[in-house]
Design a protein around this motif. Structure first.
Motif, PDB file in Angstrom:
ATOM      1  N   LEU A  68       0.833  -1.208   0.000  1.00 47.69           N
ATOM      2  CA  LEU A  68       0.000   0.000   0.000  1.00 47.69           C
ATOM      3  C   LEU A  68       0.869   1.259   0.000  1.00 47.69           C
ATOM      4  CD1 LEU A  68      -2.895  -0.983   2.433  1.00 47.69           C
ATOM      5  CD2 LEU A  68      -3.094  -0.501  -0.013  1.00 47.69           C
ATOM      6  N   SER A  69       1.967   1.229   0.732  1.00 49.19           N
ATOM      7  CA  SER A  69       2.869   2.390   0.759  1.00 49.19           C
ATOM      8  C   SER A  69       3.389   2.695  -0.634  1.00 49.19           C
ATOM      9  CB  SER A  69       4.046   2.126   1.703  1.00 49.19           C
ATOM     10  OG  SER A  69       3.617   2.063   3.037  1.00 49.19           O
ATOM     11  N   ARG A  70       3.835   1.662  -1.331  1.00 49.81           N
ATOM     12  CA  ARG A  70       4.338   1.865  -2.697  1.00 49.81           C
ATOM     13  C   ARG A  70       3.227   2.318  -3.638  1.00 49.81           C
ATOM     14  NH1 ARG A  70       7.194  -2.469  -1.035  1.00 49.81           N
ATOM     15  NH2 ARG A  70       5.807  -4.012  -1.962  1.00 49.81           N
ATOM     16  N   ARG A  71       2.076   1.701  -3.529  1.00 47.50           N
ATOM     17  CA  ARG A  71       0.979   2.017  -4.450  1.00 47.50           C
ATOM     18  C   ARG A  71       0.425   3.421  -4.232  1.00 47.50           C
ATOM     19  NH1 ARG A  71      -4.031  -1.986  -5.884  1.00 47.50           N
ATOM     20  NH2 ARG A  71      -4.974  -0.640  -7.454  1.00 47.50           N
ATOM     21  N   LEU A  72       0.347   3.844  -2.965  1.00 47.52           N
ATOM     22  CA  LEU A  72      -0.215   5.159  -2.649  1.00 47.52           C
ATOM     23  C   LEU A  72       0.842   6.256  -2.625  1.00 47.52           C
ATOM     24  CD1 LEU A  72      -2.675   4.082   0.185  1.00 47.52           C
ATOM     25  CD2 LEU A  72      -3.229   4.566  -2.211  1.00 47.52           C
ATOM     26  N   GLY A  73       2.106   5.873  -2.636  1.00 44.59           N
ATOM     27  CA  GLY A  73       3.173   6.867  -2.628  1.00 44.59           C
ATOM     28  C   GLY A  73       3.341   7.572  -1.294  1.00 44.59           C
ATOM     29  N   ARG A  74       2.987   6.878  -0.229  1.00 45.77           N
ATOM     30  CA  ARG A  74       3.168   7.431   1.118  1.00 45.77           C
ATOM     31  C   ARG A  74       3.253   6.288   2.112  1.00 45.77           C
ATOM     32  NH1 ARG A  74      -2.518   8.460   3.271  1.00 45.77           N
ATOM     33  NH2 ARG A  74      -3.804   7.661   1.605  1.00 45.77           N
ATOM     34  N   THR A  75       3.708   6.587   3.284  1.00 48.41           N
ATOM     35  CA  THR A  75       3.908   5.551   4.288  1.00 48.41           C
ATOM     36  C   THR A  75       2.579   5.069   4.859  1.00 48.41           C
ATOM     37  OG1 THR A  75       6.038   6.502   4.882  1.00 48.41           O
ATOM     38  CG2 THR A  75       5.033   5.019   6.485  1.00 48.41           C
ATOM     39  N   VAL A  76       2.387   3.779   4.826  1.00 49.01           N
ATOM     40  CA  VAL A  76       1.253   3.139   5.500  1.00 49.01           C
ATOM     41  C   VAL A  76       1.872   2.279   6.588  1.00 49.01           C
ATOM     42  CG1 VAL A  76      -0.686   1.547   5.288  1.00 49.01           C
ATOM     43  CG2 VAL A  76      -0.161   3.132   3.415  1.00 49.01           C
ATOM     44  N   ARG A  77       1.679   2.674   7.817  1.00 44.13           N
ATOM     45  CA  ARG A  77       2.284   1.971   8.948  1.00 44.13           C
ATOM     46  C   ARG A  77       1.528   0.671   9.243  1.00 44.13           C
ATOM     47  NH1 ARG A  77       6.096   5.139  10.508  1.00 44.13           N
ATOM     48  NH2 ARG A  77       5.900   7.388  10.526  1.00 44.13           N
ATOM     49  N   SER A  78       2.258  -0.344   9.610  1.00 41.92           N
ATOM     50  CA  SER A  78       1.635  -1.630   9.924  1.00 41.92           C
ATOM     51  C   SER A  78       0.683  -1.521  11.114  1.00 41.92           C
ATOM     52  CB  SER A  78       2.700  -2.695  10.185  1.00 41.92           C
ATOM     53  OG  SER A  78       3.545  -2.303  11.240  1.00 41.92           O
ATOM     54  N   THR A  79       0.970  -0.606  12.035  1.00 37.82           N
ATOM     55  CA  THR A  79       0.089  -0.435  13.195  1.00 37.82           C
ATOM     56  C   THR A  79      -1.315  -0.006  12.770  1.00 37.82           C
ATOM     57  OG1 THR A  79       0.905   1.827  13.475  1.00 37.82           O
ATOM     58  CG2 THR A  79       1.938   0.117  14.820  1.00 37.82           C
TER      59      THR A  79
END
Length: 123
Positions: A68-79
């Motif tokens: 998701l981070s790569r696809r959205l171009g931003r950090t998606v934290r596992s938490t």
């Protein structure tokens, strides 16, 4: 022979936005559901489906968060995935963080003028 009661119930669940059988309705829900489907090797994941009830574990969380981070171009934290374990809740959280003011991210920190002490330079 077709059991019409089952067909009617399935159609009603698909129309009910609170049902796990409902289809994603927003772009973020679609993206989250697509990534979950790939990682969990499942099909037809809906907004009310729970990641962990579908067989997700901590390793899958890390994989999905990275994708998701790569696809959205931003950090998606596992938490985030532990806190928001349904497609709907995760998409809402991602949408809320996307809408958050970004002015603070672009603001430069105030410059501090450093005054060198003469003893530090042997002066």
């Amino acid at each position: 022979m077709v059991d019409h009661a089952v067909v009617i119930t399935a159609a009603q669940e698909a129309d009910d936005p609170n049902s796990a059988a409902a289809r994603p309705t927003t772009e973020l829900q679609r993206i989250v559901a697509e990534e979950w489907e790939l990682v969990l090797d499942r099909r037809c994941i809906g907004p009310g489906d729970d990641f962990f009830a579908l067989g997700g574990d901590s390793m899958a969380v890390l994989t999905v968060a990275g994708r998701l981070s790569r696809r959205l171009g931003r950090t998606v934290r596992s938490t985030m995935m532990f806190e928001c374990s349904t497609v709907r809740s995760l998409a809402e959280r991602l949408g809320a963080t996307e809408q958050a003011p970004r002015a603070a991210l672009h603001r430069r920190p105030a410059r501090r003028h450093c005054v060198a002490r003469s003893s530090a330079f042997g002066v």
